[in-house]
Design an enzyme around this catalytic site. Sequence first.
Site, PDB file in Angstrom:
ATOM      1  CG  HIS A  41      33.868  55.499  22.170  1.00 13.49           C
ATOM      2  ND1 HIS A  41      35.012  55.032  22.758  1.00 13.49           N
ATOM      3  CD2 HIS A  41      34.165  56.757  21.755  1.00 13.49           C
ATOM      4  CE1 HIS A  41      35.959  55.951  22.712  1.00 13.49           C
ATOM      5  NE2 HIS A  41      35.471  57.018  22.113  1.00 13.49           N
TER       6      HIS A  41
ATOM      7  CE  LYS B  22      44.001  61.866  19.741  1.00 13.34           C
ATOM      8  NZ  LYS B  22      42.741  61.330  20.220  1.00 13.34           N
TER       9      LYS B  22
ATOM     10  NE  ARG C 187      33.814  63.815  24.914  1.00 15.83           N
ATOM     11  CZ  ARG C 187      34.947  63.238  24.529  1.00 15.83           C
ATOM     12  NH1 ARG C 187      35.417  62.239  25.194  1.00 15.83           N
ATOM     13  NH2 ARG C 187      35.585  63.684  23.485  1.00 15.83           N
TER      14      ARG C 187
ATOM     15  CB  SER D 249      40.015  57.014  24.926  1.00 12.68           C
ATOM     16  OG  SER D 249      38.891  56.472  24.285  1.00 12.68           O
TER      17      SER D 249
HETATM   18  P1  ADP Z   1      37.861  60.021  23.101  1.00 13.28           P
HETATM   19  O1  ADP Z   1      37.387  61.421  22.783  1.00 13.28           O
HETATM   20  O2  ADP Z   1      37.069  59.313  24.140  1.00 13.28           O
HETATM   21  O3  ADP Z   1      39.342  59.945  23.345  1.00 13.28           O
HETATM   22  P2  ADP Z   1      37.691  59.278  20.275  1.00 13.28           P
HETATM   23  O4  ADP Z   1      38.608  60.301  19.781  1.00 13.28           O
HETATM   24  O5  ADP Z   1      37.917  57.891  19.838  1.00 13.28           O
HETATM   25  O6  ADP Z   1      37.607  59.130  21.847  1.00 13.28           O
HETATM   26  O7  ADP Z   1      36.192  59.734  19.987  1.00 13.28           O
HETATM   27  C1  ADP Z   1      35.459  59.340  18.875  1.00 13.28           C
HETATM   28  C2  ADP Z   1      34.140  60.061  18.866  1.00 13.28           C
HETATM   29  O8  ADP Z   1      33.377  59.716  20.021  1.00 13.28           O
HETATM   30  C3  ADP Z   1      34.229  61.587  18.900  1.00 13.28           C
HETATM   31  O9  ADP Z   1      33.200  62.111  18.071  1.00 13.28           O
HETATM   32  C4  ADP Z   1      33.956  61.926  20.339  1.00 13.28           C
HETATM   33  O10 ADP Z   1      33.402  63.219  20.465  1.00 13.28           O
HETATM   34  C5  ADP Z   1      32.928  60.875  20.698  1.00 13.28           C
HETATM   35  N1  ADP Z   1      32.890  60.607  22.126  1.00 13.28           N
HETATM   36  C6  ADP Z   1      33.906  60.201  22.903  1.00 13.28           C
HETATM   37  N2  ADP Z   1      33.520  60.041  24.172  1.00 13.28           N
HETATM   38  C7  ADP Z   1      32.202  60.372  24.224  1.00 13.28           C
HETATM   39  C8  ADP Z   1      31.217  60.436  25.277  1.00 13.28           C
HETATM   40  N3  ADP Z   1      31.554  60.135  26.522  1.00 13.28           N
HETATM   41  N4  ADP Z   1      29.971  60.820  24.932  1.00 13.28           N
HETATM   42  C9  ADP Z   1      29.686  61.141  23.665  1.00 13.28           C
HETATM   43  N5  ADP Z   1      30.554  61.112  22.645  1.00 13.28           N
HETATM   44  C10 ADP Z   1      31.795  60.736  22.908  1.00 13.28           C
END
Ligand code: ADP
Length: 160
Positions: free
Chosen positions: A17, A41, A90, A128
Amino acid sequence: MTVAIYPGSFDPVHLGHLDIIERAARVFDRVVVAVARNSEKEGLFTPAERLEMLRSAVGEMGKVEVDAFDGLTVEFAREKGARVLVKGLRAVVDFEYELKQASMNARLAPDLDTVFFMTSAPYYFLSSTLIREVARLGGLVTGLVPDGVEERLRAKFRRK
Ligand code: ADP
C-alpha cells in the site's frame, strides 16, 4: 491541481500500500488515502485503528491525507474534489475485479478516472489477508508492514 483518492480497507496497511501511496504522490498534487468503513468483510482492526496505523505510516509525506468514509467511494471522491481514483494491481486475479469496479464507478461518476499502478516486484504477493493469516498463525511479518503494525498484530492475536 489534481487530487487523487486511494480507497481500500487497509486492514492493516502494508508496504505494498505504502509503495502505491508514494508513487501516486509523485504523480498527483494531493493523495487522499480513504479507509472504507462499510467493507462487507468484518475487519480485524477497527476503522479507527486502521486510520491511526495509516496516519503514522504516512506521517512524513506532505501531500498525503488519510481519512475514513462510509458509503460510495465516488461520493467521497466528489466531496474531496478528486478527479482520479487510484488502485493497485497485483496479479491477473486482481484485474477482473478491478475492471468491474472501475466500470461501475465510471457509470456512477463519469468524470472520475480510475488509474492503476502496477505493484512493485517485491510486493506482488502481499495482501492484508495474507498478513493477517500469517500473523494469526504466529509467523513473522517483519519487513512487510510499517513500524508498529507487527506489534499491533501480535497484540490482537494475543487477546483472541
Ligand atoms: P488488500 O488487497 O491488501 O487486502 P485493500 O483492499 O486495502 O488491501 O487494498 C487497497 C488497494 O491497494 C487496492 O487497490 C489493492 O489492489 C491495492 N493493493 C493492495 N496490496 C497491493 C500490493 N501488494 N501491490 C499493489 N497494490 C496493492
